[in-house]
Scaffold this motif. Structure first.
Motif, PDB file in Angstrom:
ATOM      1  N   GLY A 176       0.796  -1.233   0.000  1.00 22.84           N
ATOM      2  CA  GLY A 176       0.000   0.000   0.000  1.00 22.84           C
ATOM      3  C   GLY A 176       0.821   1.271   0.000  1.00 22.84           C
ATOM      4  N   ILE A 177       2.121   1.135  -0.333  1.00 24.95           N
ATOM      5  CA  ILE A 177       2.968   2.335  -0.377  1.00 24.95           C
ATOM      6  C   ILE A 177       3.407   2.591  -1.817  1.00 24.95           C
ATOM      7  CG2 ILE A 177       5.117   3.380   0.445  1.00 24.95           C
ATOM      8  CD1 ILE A 177       4.841   1.516   2.921  1.00 24.95           C
ATOM      9  N   ASP A 178       2.850   3.588  -2.406  1.00 21.02           N
ATOM     10  CA  ASP A 178       3.205   4.019  -3.768  1.00 21.02           C
ATOM     11  C   ASP A 178       2.256   5.150  -4.157  1.00 21.02           C
ATOM     12  OD1 ASP A 178       4.624   4.098  -6.142  1.00 21.02           O
ATOM     13  OD2 ASP A 178       3.444   2.545  -7.114  1.00 21.02           O
ATOM     14  N   GLN A 179       2.388   5.601  -5.394  1.00 20.65           N
ATOM     15  CA  GLN A 179       1.505   6.679  -5.825  1.00 20.65           C
ATOM     16  C   GLN A 179       0.060   6.177  -5.909  1.00 20.65           C
ATOM     17  OE1 GLN A 179       3.838   7.779  -9.246  1.00 20.65           O
ATOM     18  NE2 GLN A 179       4.529   9.648  -8.237  1.00 20.65           N
ATOM     19  N   PRO A 225      -5.336  -1.153  -1.351  1.00 19.00           N
ATOM     20  CA  PRO A 225      -5.643  -0.065  -0.416  1.00 19.00           C
ATOM     21  C   PRO A 225      -4.407   0.800  -0.129  1.00 19.00           C
ATOM     22  CG  PRO A 225      -6.449  -2.178   0.417  1.00 19.00           C
ATOM     23  CD  PRO A 225      -5.603  -2.482  -0.784  1.00 19.00           C
ATOM     24  N   LEU A 226      -4.595   2.113  -0.207  1.00 17.16           N
ATOM     25  CA  LEU A 226      -3.481   3.054  -0.038  1.00 17.16           C
ATOM     26  C   LEU A 226      -3.142   3.265   1.432  1.00 17.16           C
ATOM     27  CD1 LEU A 226      -1.709   5.287  -1.612  1.00 17.16           C
ATOM     28  CD2 LEU A 226      -3.413   6.871  -0.727  1.00 17.16           C
ATOM     29  N   LEU A 227      -1.843   3.152   1.716  1.00 17.77           N
ATOM     30  CA  LEU A 227      -1.367   3.421   3.078  1.00 17.77           C
ATOM     31  C   LEU A 227      -0.591   4.731   3.100  1.00 17.77           C
ATOM     32  CD1 LEU A 227      -1.843   1.070   5.154  1.00 17.77           C
ATOM     33  CD2 LEU A 227       0.616   0.818   5.168  1.00 17.77           C
ATOM     34  N   ALA A 228       0.244   4.904   2.074  1.00 16.95           N
ATOM     35  CA  ALA A 228       1.031   6.143   1.968  1.00 16.95           C
ATOM     36  C   ALA A 228       1.216   6.483   0.494  1.00 16.95           C
ATOM     37  CB  ALA A 228       2.379   5.969   2.648  1.00 16.95           C
ATOM     38  N   ASP A 229       0.853   7.713   0.142  1.00 20.10           N
ATOM     39  CA  ASP A 229       0.958   8.169  -1.246  1.00 20.10           C
ATOM     40  C   ASP A 229       2.375   8.675  -1.501  1.00 20.10           C
ATOM     41  OD1 ASP A 229       0.538   9.122  -3.772  1.00 20.10           O
ATOM     42  OD2 ASP A 229      -0.943  10.633  -3.214  1.00 20.10           O
ATOM     43  N   LEU A 230       3.266   7.758  -1.853  1.00 17.43           N
ATOM     44  CA  LEU A 230       4.674   8.106  -2.067  1.00 17.43           C
ATOM     45  C   LEU A 230       5.137   7.527  -3.409  1.00 17.43           C
ATOM     46  CD1 LEU A 230       6.035   7.121   1.467  1.00 17.43           C
ATOM     47  CD2 LEU A 230       5.822   9.441   0.585  1.00 17.43           C
TER      48      LEU A 230
END
Ligand SMILES: Cc1cc2nc3c(=O)[nH]c(=O)nc-3n(C[C@H](O)[C@H](O)[C@H](O)COP(=O)(O)OP(=O)(O)OC[C@H]3O[C@@H](n4cnc5c(N)ncnc54)[C@H](O)[C@@H]3O)c2cc1C
Length: 106
Positions: free
Chosen positions: A56-59, A69-74
């Protein structure tokens, strides 16, 4: 330390901002292990970003396209560049090829 061979990590489990363990597949079974202190992600230059993305870590748009599911928008792995190289073949004089800079044979 316990080493699980032939185990494929599918996800880092992250609660809040803390990585708590990993989910992996071994013998077609899904398992979860919990980290006592810290999690070290070292699955190589392709595998590590893939695991981050699956966790869940990516754009946002990229993860949404896979319904993760998004955890961190990186931005993960956006600067990966393959090494460019070429092999040039040709006849050489071996005794001249293996010399020190001043020309003495090694
Ligand atoms: C062709 C080539 C030549 C190289 N030559 C040199 C050299 O001469 N000198 C040098 O210093 N470096 C060289 N390197 C770089 C070097 O190989 C890497 O820097 C080094 O291997 C990185 O180590 P690592 O442990 O981080 O990752 P890796 O060695 O890539 O190890 C990652 C491990 O994680 C496993 N893995 C991946 N995904 C998962 C998953 N989901 N679940 C479970 N396991 C997983 C992989 O199977 C692998 O065993 C070269 C690399 C390549 C590709």
């Amino acid at each position: 330390m316990h080493v699980a061979v032939n185990a494929h990590v599918t996800k880092d489990n992250i609660e809040g901002r803390v990585a708590t363990g990993v989910t992996f597949i071994k013998n077609n079974k899904k398992n979860t292990v919990y980290a006592k202190r810290a999690l070290v992600l070292s699955a190589g230059s392709i595998g590590s970003p893939q695991i981050l993305m699956l966790s869940g870590i990516d754009q946002k748009e990229h993860l949404e396209s896979f319904k993760i599911p998004l955890l961190a928008d990186l931005a993960v792995c956006r600067n990966l560049e393959d090494h460019m190289f070429s092999i040039i073949c040709g006849p050489i004089n071996i005794s001249e090829a293996f010399t020190e800079p001043r020309g003495r044979p090694l």
